[in-house]
Design an enzyme around this catalytic site. Structure first.
Site: not given
Ligand code: LAN
Length: 729
Positions: A455
């Site tokens: 996205d």
């Molecule tokens: C994010 C932040 C952005 C988010 C969007 C773009 C909003 C989404 O549409 C796709 C997935 C994504 C990129 C995403 C995936 C997981 C993340 C990176 C996070 C929520 C920010 C932090 C998170 C990450 C997994 C945190 C670490 C935790 C674990 C369980 C490994």
């Protein structure tokens, strides 16, 4: 190892001089905070409005003339936002919320002997103190969560390592809560792991994570092969398996010995460790172990007592190779903050403190560290740069504000940033590192981090098209060929059911979720299709084909049809879509209804759209707004928030307008509410957390507080006028 610090009893005031902190914006929007020590440095590097704003210091932004109408309110909103644009064209922001990340940064740095400046330690301490739960002094998995063993055990440990005395009132209170919760024997698996690295938990108390999983000999076609796991879980478990395989353990010291007493109500030395492997505190548990997982762990535990050394060595070597590839592909940031710190420890273990890897890892910790008004935290990513640029610019362009003279320079800068941030090549280590294509993609944060996100590519492409095609004064920096590259990426991400997942194609079967070992998160084992990701892709493809109809038009048509079919199929019987990355139904609805409208499905023409509007309207409150709790995401059902939420109101009203909802009243009421919450300087205040991941953990998106109100108000201005004039087309 790190000196003890004399820490004030209360964290209300900064522990350091906030006028000395600076945010350095490096290549591609890299953020690092620095504390200036000398007057000479202070004179050379003045503090800017951006820093003052994020630090919670007084800004010089003036009060604006009160908004006359919705468009004027949007204009004021953007006026404020523009002041916070960094010189390279993007907007900085914190990406906090999760409360299990700072302990990883602290423990990982401590066990590898990496230092922090005293000012950094002081502000990390202050953040933890500020975030201690007001009721009991503990911490949860995220800032809005109840106190858990995971949150309290790890954050307490972090405070102590950072130099706070165990008799400090904050420690005394938190320790009391931890003991009431039973102490850390029942900490969830990732907590057991962190404490084992620190030598405060016995490795025998962990379920096995055999590095043999990565051996080349394990056929990749196996349905559970780890390259089929969700990218975050895969990249967390690669270094975990390495560190488990070598049983990494920090050497004992006085603080470790003391922590062994503080973290446990019982005698550390008499604990039956193997009995703790499946001991998980009930207040922590979201995804309990399945019998399948327990059975597998039992088998793997037997294997641990008779490992085959050549196989273990091969597994370790392969896991290490994957760690190195991940580091090199992501400029030592890795895909996320947990894998970042595990990779850092693995590299420090294998290559020592004089290695390039050690130094680079130490340096890149700073990309995740953010200083806010409450102190220093560890972010969920190295920023949300692209995501914010994409939404802010779309809001400005779509509402016509982009054509106003005073906003032109700012739009050009944002386009320059977008241009620099598109990923232009595939990863250095590509197929061997199990990576998806990146050429043409936009990441969530920076190009240097280098991960395709579906996205983000969709929204990045939409933003680039808006800036280049809708505004006649912008330089056309991104060529047609590069826009087509982005489309190639988007098309490559569609799954057979039409849906789009987050970073990759869905590679593994659904039942792999039965092996979810993390206990505190849900739906983490494999990629899943998400309505939000799918709709960003649909909308960007639909807009792309209007501008460039001659590129892969048949593929795009097919992809759109299939994606819409997927969207229809996941609409809930009540008419909503469950959001996975924002909270919750209102977030998903604005995406879904935009998609449907772009293929001609609106309130008047489509049952799906109509049902969704009725669903949203059934949740509008007396005050004109909407408010749902993050628990909606945990439970997949609408749960009211105690307060009306600004952003959810924007999302719901946007959704109604995308659907061309024909009656003005609900929209007018929503507009009124959002306007009433605008502050005199044009900004909107922070309310409940906006984002979420893995079902249970909230995360903040501060720039949403500009992007969506501006978009909603600006759009509503014209929409309501058109309704009055009898046309919404
Ligand atoms: C994010 C932040 C952005 C988010 C969007 C773009 C909003 C989404 O549409 C796709 C997935 C994504 C990129 C995403 C995936 C997981 C993340 C990176 C996070 C929520 C920010 C932090 C998170 C990450 C997994 C945190 C670490 C935790 C674990 C369980 C490994």
């Amino acid at each position: 190892m790190w000196s003890a610090l004399d820490v004030a009893p209360s964290p209300e005031q900064p522990f350091t001089d906030y006028t000395r902190w600076r945010l350095l914006v490096g290549d591609y929007g890299r953020h690092t905070w620095h504390y200036l020590q000398t007057d000479e440095e202070l004179a050379r590097w003045p503090q800017t409005e951006v820093e003052r704003f994020w630090l919670g210091l007084k800004t010089t932004m003036p009060d604006l003339p009160p908004a006359k109408d919705a468009l004027d309110a949007a204009r004021n909103g953007y006026k404020h936002c523009k002041e916070l644009q960094c010189h390279d064209g993007h907007w900085a922001a914190d990406d906090g919320g999760p409360m299990f990340l700072l302990p990883g940064l602290v423990i990982g740095s401590y066990v590898t002997g990496m230092s922090f400046k005293v000012e950094e330690r002081l502000e990390m301490i202050r953040y933890l103190m500020n975030r201690a739960h007001p009721d009991d002094g503990g911490w949860g998995v995220h800032v809005e969560g109840h106190s858990t063993v995971f949150g309290t055990g790890l954050n307490y440990t972090a405070l102590r390592l950072l130099g706070v005395d165990k008799n400090h009132p904050v420690c005394v209170r938190a320790r009391g809560t931890l003991h009431k919760l039973g102490g850390v024997t029942s900490i969830p698996a990732w907590g057991k792991f962190w404490l084992s690295l620190l030598n405060c938990y016995d490795w025998e108390g962990n379920n096995p994570i055999p590095p043999e999983l990565w051996c080349r000999a394990l056929p990749e076609w196996l349905p559970f092969h780890p390259h089929k796991w969700w990218i975050h879980v895969r990249n967390v478990y690669i270094p975990m398996s390495y560190l488990y395989g070598v049983r990494y353990q920090m050497e004992e010291n006085d603080l470790i010995l003391s922590l062994r007493q503080e973290l446990y109500p019982e005698d550390f030395y008499s604990i039956n460790w193997p009995a703790q492997r499946n001991n998980v505190s009930k207040v922590d548990e979201y995804a309990p172990h399945t019998a399948f997982l327990d059975g597998l762990n039992a088998v793997l535990s037997s294997y641990e007592s008779c490992i085959f050394p050549p196989l273990r060595r091969a597994g370790l070597a392969r896991a290490y190779r994957l760690i190195v590839m991940e580091d090199e592909n992501s400029a030592y940031q890795t895909v996320g903050p947990v894998s970042k710190m595990f990779n850092l420890i693995a590299r420090a273990h294998a290559e020592g403190p004089n290695s390039f890897a050690y130094k680079e890892h130490a340096r890149k910790r700073y990309d995740f560290m953010w200083l806010g008004s409450e102190g220093m935290l560890m972010c969920g990513t190295n920023g949300s740069q692209l995501w914010d640029v994409a939404f802010i610019t779309q809001s400005v362009v779509d509402t016509g504000l982009g054509n106003e003279e005073e906003n032109k320079q700012s739009m050009i800068k944002a386009l320059e940033w977008l241009d620099k941030s598109q990923i232009r090549t595939n990863p250095k280590h590509y197929k061997e590192a199990y990576r998806h294509t990146t050429k043409g993609a936009w990441p969530f944060s920076t190009r240097e981090q280098g991960y395709t996100v579906s996205d983000c590519t969709g929204e990045g492409l939409k933003a680039a098209m808006g800036l280049q095609f809708e505004l006649d004064y912008t330089p056309k920096l991104i060529s047609k060929e590069r826009l087509c590259d982005a489309v190639d990426v988007l098309l490559s991400l569609q799954n057979p059911n039409g849906g789009i997942a987050s970073y990759e194609l869905v590679r593994g079967p659904r039942w792999l979720e039965w092996l979810n070992p993390a206990e505190v998160f849900g739906f983490i084992m494999i990629e899943c299709c998400y309505p939000e990701c799918t709709t960003s892709v649909i909308t960007s493809l639909a807009i792309f084909r209007k501008h460039i109809p001659d590129y892969r038009s048949k593929d795009i048509d097919r992809a759109l049809k299939l994606a819409i079919k997927y969207l229809h199929s996941v609409q809930t019987p009540e008419g909503g879509w469950v959001g996975s990355w924002g909270i919750c139904f209102t977030y998903a609805a604005q995406f879904a209804l935009e998609s449907l409208s772009l293929v001609g499905e609106t309130y008047a023409t489509s049952d799906y759209s109509r049902k969704a509007c009725e669903f949203l309207l059934s949740h509008q409150r007396e005050d004109g707004g909407w408010g749902e709790s993050y628990k909606s995401c945990e439970q997949n059902t609408w749960i009211e928030h105690e307060k009306t939420q600004l952003l959810q109101t924007c999302w719901a009203v946007l959704a109604l307008m995308y659907a061309k909802y024909p009656h003005p009243e609900p929209i007018e009421k929503g507009v009124k509410l959002v306007m009433s919450r605008q502050r005199p300087d044009g900004s909107w205040p922070k309310e409940a957390m906006e984002g979420i991941f893995s079902k249970t953990c909230t995360i903040t998106y501060p720039n949403f507080r500009v992007a969506f109100p501006v978009k909603m108000l600006g759009t509503a201005h014209y929409y309501l006028a058109a309704l009055k004039a009898g046309s919404t087309n």
